[in-house]
Write a protein that holds these residues in place. Sequence first.
Motif, PDB file in Angstrom:
ATOM      1  N   GLY A 152     -15.312  21.210  33.635  1.00 21.46           N
ATOM      2  CA  GLY A 152     -16.579  20.608  34.315  1.00 21.46           C
ATOM      3  C   GLY A 152     -17.442  21.718  34.988  1.00 21.46           C
ATOM      4  N   LEU A 153     -16.990  23.127  35.093  1.00 22.17           N
ATOM      5  CA  LEU A 153     -17.517  24.195  35.799  1.00 22.17           C
ATOM      6  C   LEU A 153     -19.263  24.224  35.259  1.00 22.17           C
ATOM      7  CD1 LEU A 153     -14.664  26.534  36.578  1.00 22.17           C
ATOM      8  CD2 LEU A 153     -15.683  24.895  38.009  1.00 22.17           C
ATOM      9  N   GLY A 154     -19.725  24.502  36.170  1.00 20.23           N
ATOM     10  CA  GLY A 154     -21.111  24.911  35.928  1.00 20.23           C
ATOM     11  C   GLY A 154     -21.945  23.661  35.721  1.00 20.23           C
ATOM     12  N   GLY A 155     -21.556  22.387  35.562  1.00 17.80           N
ATOM     13  CA  GLY A 155     -22.112  21.241  35.134  1.00 17.80           C
ATOM     14  C   GLY A 155     -21.797  20.328  36.354  1.00 17.80           C
TER      15      GLY A 155
ATOM     16  N   VAL B 125     -16.978  26.747  48.356  1.00 13.26           N
ATOM     17  CA  VAL B 125     -16.754  25.366  48.324  1.00 13.26           C
ATOM     18  C   VAL B 125     -17.201  24.796  47.137  1.00 13.26           C
ATOM     19  CG1 VAL B 125     -17.257  23.147  49.265  1.00 13.26           C
ATOM     20  CG2 VAL B 125     -17.282  25.239  50.801  1.00 13.26           C
ATOM     21  N   PHE B 126     -16.231  24.006  46.495  1.00 10.75           N
ATOM     22  CA  PHE B 126     -16.782  23.381  45.100  1.00 10.75           C
ATOM     23  C   PHE B 126     -17.312  21.930  45.595  1.00 10.75           C
ATOM     24  CE2 PHE B 126     -13.735  26.675  43.533  1.00 10.75           C
ATOM     25  CZ  PHE B 126     -14.461  26.950  42.027  1.00 10.75           C
ATOM     26  N   VAL B 127     -18.258  21.593  44.861  1.00 10.39           N
ATOM     27  CA  VAL B 127     -18.853  20.346  44.948  1.00 10.39           C
ATOM     28  C   VAL B 127     -18.874  19.493  43.752  1.00 10.39           C
ATOM     29  CG1 VAL B 127     -20.985  19.153  45.787  1.00 10.39           C
ATOM     30  CG2 VAL B 127     -20.166  21.292  46.805  1.00 10.39           C
ATOM     31  N   ASP B 128     -18.326  18.302  43.671  1.00 13.83           N
ATOM     32  CA  ASP B 128     -18.278  17.353  42.599  1.00 13.83           C
ATOM     33  C   ASP B 128     -19.781  16.553  42.511  1.00 13.83           C
ATOM     34  OD1 ASP B 128     -18.070  15.447  40.706  1.00 13.83           O
ATOM     35  OD2 ASP B 128     -16.089  14.773  41.259  1.00 13.83           O
ATOM     36  N   LYS B 129     -20.562  17.111  41.525  1.00 15.77           N
ATOM     37  CA  LYS B 129     -21.963  16.388  41.496  1.00 15.77           C
ATOM     38  C   LYS B 129     -22.079  14.940  41.306  1.00 15.77           C
ATOM     39  CE  LYS B 129     -24.485  19.068  39.369  1.00 15.77           C
ATOM     40  NZ  LYS B 129     -25.458  19.831  38.989  1.00 15.77           N
ATOM     41  N   GLN B 130     -20.668  14.552  40.395  1.00 14.94           N
ATOM     42  CA  GLN B 130     -20.758  13.153  40.072  1.00 14.94           C
ATOM     43  C   GLN B 130     -19.613  12.208  40.843  1.00 14.94           C
ATOM     44  OE1 GLN B 130     -20.140  13.514  36.043  1.00 14.94           O
ATOM     45  NE2 GLN B 130     -21.759  15.017  35.772  1.00 14.94           N
ATOM     46  N   GLY B 131     -19.013  12.630  41.766  1.00 21.26           N
ATOM     47  CA  GLY B 131     -18.069  11.874  42.726  1.00 21.26           C
ATOM     48  C   GLY B 131     -17.372  12.662  43.341  1.00 21.26           C
ATOM     49  N   SER B 132     -15.781  12.555  43.662  1.00 24.29           N
ATOM     50  CA  SER B 132     -15.245  13.114  44.505  1.00 24.29           C
ATOM     51  C   SER B 132     -13.943  13.624  44.063  1.00 24.29           C
ATOM     52  CB  SER B 132     -15.070  12.095  45.901  1.00 24.29           C
ATOM     53  OG  SER B 132     -14.263  11.055  45.262  1.00 24.29           O
ATOM     54  N   THR B 133     -13.852  14.035  42.750  1.00 21.20           N
ATOM     55  CA  THR B 133     -12.392  14.663  42.094  1.00 21.20           C
ATOM     56  C   THR B 133     -12.491  16.315  42.387  1.00 21.20           C
ATOM     57  OG1 THR B 133     -13.564  14.869  40.010  1.00 21.20           O
ATOM     58  CG2 THR B 133     -12.374  12.813  40.707  1.00 21.20           C
ATOM     59  N   ASP B 134     -11.338  16.532  42.342  1.00 17.11           N
ATOM     60  CA  ASP B 134     -11.266  18.121  42.488  1.00 17.11           C
ATOM     61  C   ASP B 134     -11.639  18.891  41.235  1.00 17.11           C
ATOM     62  OD1 ASP B 134     -10.225  17.779  45.192  1.00 17.11           O
ATOM     63  OD2 ASP B 134      -8.155  17.764  44.443  1.00 17.11           O
ATOM     64  N   PRO B 135     -12.054  20.016  41.306  1.00 17.29           N
ATOM     65  CA  PRO B 135     -12.708  20.532  40.117  1.00 17.29           C
ATOM     66  C   PRO B 135     -11.719  20.855  38.893  1.00 17.29           C
ATOM     67  CG  PRO B 135     -12.348  22.189  41.879  1.00 17.29           C
ATOM     68  CD  PRO B 135     -12.286  20.986  42.358  1.00 17.29           C
ATOM     69  N   ALA B 136     -12.221  20.893  37.904  1.00 19.86           N
ATOM     70  CA  ALA B 136     -11.443  21.476  36.395  1.00 19.86           C
ATOM     71  C   ALA B 136     -12.359  22.196  35.656  1.00 19.86           C
ATOM     72  CB  ALA B 136     -10.980  20.018  35.750  1.00 19.86           C
ATOM     73  N   TYR B 137     -11.578  23.210  34.927  1.00 19.96           N
ATOM     74  CA  TYR B 137     -12.486  24.131  34.477  1.00 19.96           C
ATOM     75  C   TYR B 137     -13.574  23.403  33.531  1.00 19.96           C
ATOM     76  CZ  TYR B 137     -10.205  23.897  29.930  1.00 19.96           C
ATOM     77  OH  TYR B 137      -9.639  23.391  28.627  1.00 19.96           O
TER      78      TYR B 137
ATOM     79  N   THR C   9     -25.646  29.094  45.277  1.00 20.67           N
ATOM     80  CA  THR C   9     -24.785  28.609  44.151  1.00 20.67           C
ATOM     81  C   THR C   9     -24.369  29.835  43.540  1.00 20.67           C
ATOM     82  OG1 THR C   9     -25.962  26.540  43.977  1.00 20.67           O
ATOM     83  CG2 THR C   9     -24.823  27.141  42.059  1.00 20.67           C
ATOM     84  N   VAL C  10     -22.907  29.788  43.040  1.00 19.14           N
ATOM     85  CA  VAL C  10     -22.413  31.019  42.269  1.00 19.14           C
ATOM     86  C   VAL C  10     -22.349  30.413  40.691  1.00 19.14           C
ATOM     87  CG1 VAL C  10     -20.354  32.297  41.906  1.00 19.14           C
ATOM     88  CG2 VAL C  10     -20.899  31.479  44.232  1.00 19.14           C
ATOM     89  N   PRO C  11     -23.002  31.047  39.931  1.00 13.69           N
ATOM     90  CA  PRO C  11     -22.983  30.554  38.543  1.00 13.69           C
ATOM     91  C   PRO C  11     -21.558  30.601  37.689  1.00 13.69           C
ATOM     92  CG  PRO C  11     -24.246  32.464  38.561  1.00 13.69           C
ATOM     93  CD  PRO C  11     -23.712  32.164  40.048  1.00 13.69           C
ATOM     94  N   LEU C  12     -21.157  29.396  37.367  1.00 13.68           N
ATOM     95  CA  LEU C  12     -19.873  29.387  36.689  1.00 13.68           C
ATOM     96  C   LEU C  12     -20.101  28.623  35.175  1.00 13.68           C
ATOM     97  CD1 LEU C  12     -17.228  28.322  39.320  1.00 13.68           C
ATOM     98  CD2 LEU C  12     -17.487  30.668  38.190  1.00 13.68           C
ATOM     99  N   SER C  13     -19.288  28.859  34.223  1.00 15.24           N
ATOM    100  CA  SER C  13     -19.239  28.244  33.161  1.00 15.24           C
ATOM    101  C   SER C  13     -17.897  27.666  32.822  1.00 15.24           C
ATOM    102  CB  SER C  13     -19.775  29.233  31.852  1.00 15.24           C
ATOM    103  OG  SER C  13     -18.985  30.415  31.920  1.00 15.24           O
ATOM    104  N   ALA C  14     -17.623  27.038  31.728  1.00 18.44           N
ATOM    105  CA  ALA C  14     -16.472  26.383  31.288  1.00 18.44           C
ATOM    106  C   ALA C  14     -15.350  27.017  30.758  1.00 18.44           C
ATOM    107  CB  ALA C  14     -16.929  25.010  30.469  1.00 18.44           C
ATOM    108  N   PRO C  15     -15.236  28.300  30.724  1.00 15.44           N
ATOM    109  CA  PRO C  15     -13.841  28.803  30.257  1.00 15.44           C
ATOM    110  C   PRO C  15     -12.880  28.571  31.253  1.00 15.44           C
ATOM    111  CG  PRO C  15     -15.477  30.555  30.283  1.00 15.44           C
ATOM    112  CD  PRO C  15     -16.055  29.192  30.810  1.00 15.44           C
TER     113      PRO C  15
END
Length: 99
Positions: free
Chosen positions: A86-89, A72-84, A5-11
């Motif tokens: 929600g990063l790190g959560g 690879v980005f993974v949506d932990k709550q569904g199947s939508t593409d990532p947005a900044y 896991t690569v740690p990201l935050s929400a900026p």
Amino acid sequence: MSSVTVPLSAPASQSLNSVLNQQLVLPDVYQHSTGLFMEVWQNSTRVVADAICQNLNPVIHADYLGLGGDFVFVDKQGSTDPAYDGLGGRYVLTFVTAI
């Protein structure tokens, strides 16, 4: 296959220095109105520019570039593409290596 896991935050724009697969890798992640995008640098050489980030879709798609894996980005709550925001959560960035 293994993953880190690569740690990201929400900026809306961020850069990280990471040691992945025994090499220095700098992923730059940034939001545009059309989606989340990523550049990847390996030892100060840009490997990928302006790659769209999508749920469960590899970012690099090119083994010959020598990273020994892919992001690879993974949506932990569904199947939508990532947005900044929600990063790190909700959206987690992983680096997946081949064995």
